[in-house]
Design an enzyme around this catalytic site. Structure first.
Site, PDB file in Angstrom:
ATOM      1  N   ASN A 208       0.453  -4.286  -0.751  1.00 43.74           N
ATOM      2  CA  ASN A 208       1.050  -5.114   0.291  1.00 43.74           C
ATOM      3  C   ASN A 208       1.016  -6.566  -0.183  1.00 43.74           C
ATOM      4  O   ASN A 208       0.585  -6.864  -1.294  1.00 43.74           O
ATOM      5  CB  ASN A 208       0.340  -4.928   1.637  1.00 43.74           C
ATOM      6  CG  ASN A 208      -1.145  -5.274   1.570  1.00 43.74           C
ATOM      7  OD1 ASN A 208      -1.579  -6.095   0.748  1.00 43.74           O
ATOM      8  ND2 ASN A 208      -1.942  -4.651   2.418  1.00 43.74           N
ATOM      9  N   GLU A 211      -2.526  -7.849  -1.212  1.00 49.81           N
ATOM     10  CA  GLU A 211      -3.023  -7.205  -2.431  1.00 49.81           C
ATOM     11  C   GLU A 211      -2.274  -7.692  -3.666  1.00 49.81           C
ATOM     12  O   GLU A 211      -2.866  -7.896  -4.732  1.00 49.81           O
ATOM     13  CB  GLU A 211      -2.908  -5.686  -2.287  1.00 49.81           C
ATOM     14  CG  GLU A 211      -3.872  -5.110  -1.256  1.00 49.81           C
ATOM     15  CD  GLU A 211      -3.421  -3.777  -0.673  1.00 49.81           C
ATOM     16  OE1 GLU A 211      -4.211  -3.164   0.070  1.00 49.81           O
ATOM     17  OE2 GLU A 211      -2.280  -3.356  -0.941  1.00 49.81           O
ATOM     18  N   ASP A 277      -0.259   3.759   4.830  1.00 48.94           N
ATOM     19  CA  ASP A 277      -0.519   5.182   4.566  1.00 48.94           C
ATOM     20  C   ASP A 277       0.767   5.991   4.697  1.00 48.94           C
ATOM     21  O   ASP A 277       1.049   6.885   3.888  1.00 48.94           O
ATOM     22  CB  ASP A 277      -1.556   5.728   5.568  1.00 48.94           C
ATOM     23  CG  ASP A 277      -2.917   5.065   5.444  1.00 48.94           C
ATOM     24  OD1 ASP A 277      -3.200   4.495   4.379  1.00 48.94           O
ATOM     25  OD2 ASP A 277      -3.691   5.123   6.414  1.00 48.94           O
TER      26      ASP A 277
END
Length: 487
Positions: A208, A211, A277
């Site tokens: 993301n 990150e 996820d």
């Protein structure tokens, strides 16, 4: 370079043709499993012991989280999944295993003596989280046990998905990646705040924004971000990076070929928990079912839009995804960065489309806004709404404003059928964005006179039109805010 808007349109129209046979995919999920436990009830009073609300708990709900939620997303689509991870010898582990097994997930969860299963406790009242308590510890999983579990199931799987929440299962991701690649399996990584070199040799890494920034540093433009990602792709020996960017959608950067951008889905964001996820699960299941990378990302983008509109950790089923694909055909719309929008506008002009631009704070969307935007849309083929950033609104309106954050304001606007593209700006006026986009028509609401419209002279200088639209009486955000404060 071909435009991002062009690629987005081609990718998603291909996805529209046919949903893949998810039952053909067998995804091996390896990572940190968690239990999300929700204590739900009602709040009617404040504690006498401290100034905190008391929640009268009426229901306790357990949901699989982290890698367990990834595996649940895979099987919800109709694919098959085996889950390798680590649990303790405790009640959360038993609750988690029961949930996963009943969903049809093949569990190979190693019980570790003295280890506490990671559990996130959420206190919820009227679908609003009041507090969260995390029970967790970092403990490396025995790599020999992990590799033995992998060897038993690798040959039967389509691909390997690493869900790294940095709790210890993927303490040594290199050994896991090398074993999977030795068996000829592609490896997809949902990373944490680690050095991306730990994932060297994987197939795709899906960070993301946070990150990615931790890995490559801050960037000042789309081109700089893409360039740095491509450098990492070469260094790590991977095929691609898929960057999930919240309201800015997703960007797929590949070792070869142009980058593809997927605008955020036009749907109100209720809860972003577990959206990452869902993205990685749909990506792997779709690729395991035989679709192209671009189409798999398109499906993952649609699924992410569905899951963020639900409360808490959630998954998307195959029928839900199919219904969404059939129900909506306009995919090249939504929230965009400024650079993405410039490319989208260029592509629209190449198609002979007329661009309309308006701007504002849009803090607490009301009927006047909706009518005015619908009228603005009728002035051309594409309506761009430029939205003041939170800092810009604060400078213009004073402390206490905006009431709604920029992300919420942009997402709400993007959900209106009249609006094509939404873009933020930090300045007090939209002059620079008007100069960059050069809209065919610049419009403002009826509470402005023509000579008060910022950018009007610039638009007229290249023979564009400036229009002031009708005013809806008794509709004002400032008046609404004042009225609420007086209640």
């Amino acid at each position: 370079m071909k435009s991002l808007c062009y690629y987005q349109r081609i990718v998603l129209l291909n996805v529209n043709m046919k949903l893949p046979r998810f039952d053909l995919a067998r995804v091996l999920v390896i990572g940190d499993v968690m239990l999300d436990r929700y204590y739900q009830g009602v709040t009617r009073r404040i504690s006498a012991e401290a100034p905190i609300p008391i929640v009268d708990v009426r229901e306790v709900e357990d949901r699989p989280g982290a890698a367990a939620n990834v595996a649940l997303n895979v099987v919800s689509l109709g694919a098959q999944s085996t889950l390798i991870g680590m649990i303790g010898e405790d009640d959360p582990a038993r609750a988690l295993t029961t949930k996963l097994s009943s969903a049809g997930i093949v569990c190979r969860l190693s019980e570790m003596p003295g280890y506490s299963t990671t559990t996130k406790l959420r206190l919820v009242s009227q679908n609003q989280q009041m507090a969260r308590a995390d029970i967790e510890q970092y403990q490396p999983m025995d790599i020999e046990v992990l590799e033995d579990s992998m060897k038993d199931v690798l040959d039967a799987c389509s691909n390997v998905l690493l869900s790294d929440y940095d709790k210890g299962v993927l303490d040594d991701p290199q050994r896991v990646i090398k074993l999977a690649r030795k068996h000829g399996k592609p490896v997809f990584v949902d990373p944490k705040l680690k050095d991306f070199h730990d994932y060297q040799g994987a197939t795709v890494i899906k960070p993301n924004n946070r990150e990615l920034e931790n890995a490559i540093g801050e960037w000042s433009s789309e081109l700089e971000m893409v360039s740095r990602c491509q450098q990492f792709i070469r260094e790590l020996g991977i095929e691609a990076m898929l960057v999930t960017r919240a309201t800015k959608g997703m960007t797929l950067i590949r070792k070869s070929g142009d980058e593809l951008h997927f605008p955020a889905r036009t749907r109100p964001v209720y809860d972003a928990t577990g959206a990452g996820d869902t993205v990685i699960a749909v990506l792997c299941a779709a690729l395991g079912a035989g679709v192209t990378m671009a189409d798999a990302v398109g499906l993952a983008n649609i699924a992410a839009g569905l899951v963020v509109s639900q409360f808490g950790v959630a998954s998307v089923s195959g029928p839900e995804l199919r219904h969404e694909i059939l129900d909506e055909m306009d995919f090249d719309t939504g929230c965009m960065s400024r650079e993405q929008l410039v490319i989208a506008v260029e592509e629209a002009r190449n198609q002979g489309e007329r661009i309309v631009l308006t701007n504002g704070c849009f803090d607490i969307l009301h009927a006047g806004h909706v009518d005015y935007l619908a009228e603005a849309r009728n002035e051309g083929d594409r309506l761009v709404v430029a939205v003041n950033s939170d800092e810009s609104v604060r400078r213009l309106k004073g402390e206490g404003r905006p009431v709604m954050t920029l992300d919420h304001r942009m997402t709400t606007l993007a959900g209106l059928s009249a609006v094509d593209w939404v873009v933020p700006f930090d300045e007090d006026t939209p002059e620079s964005i008007i100069a960059e986009l050069k809209p065919d028509v610049l419009v403002k609401g009826g509470d402005y006179a023509i000579d008060q419209v910022v950018g009007a002279d610039l638009v007229r200088s290249y023979n564009g039109e400036v229009k002031v639209l009708s005013l809806v009486e008794d509709c004002s955000t400032s008046a609404l805010v004042q009225k609420i404060r007086e209640i």
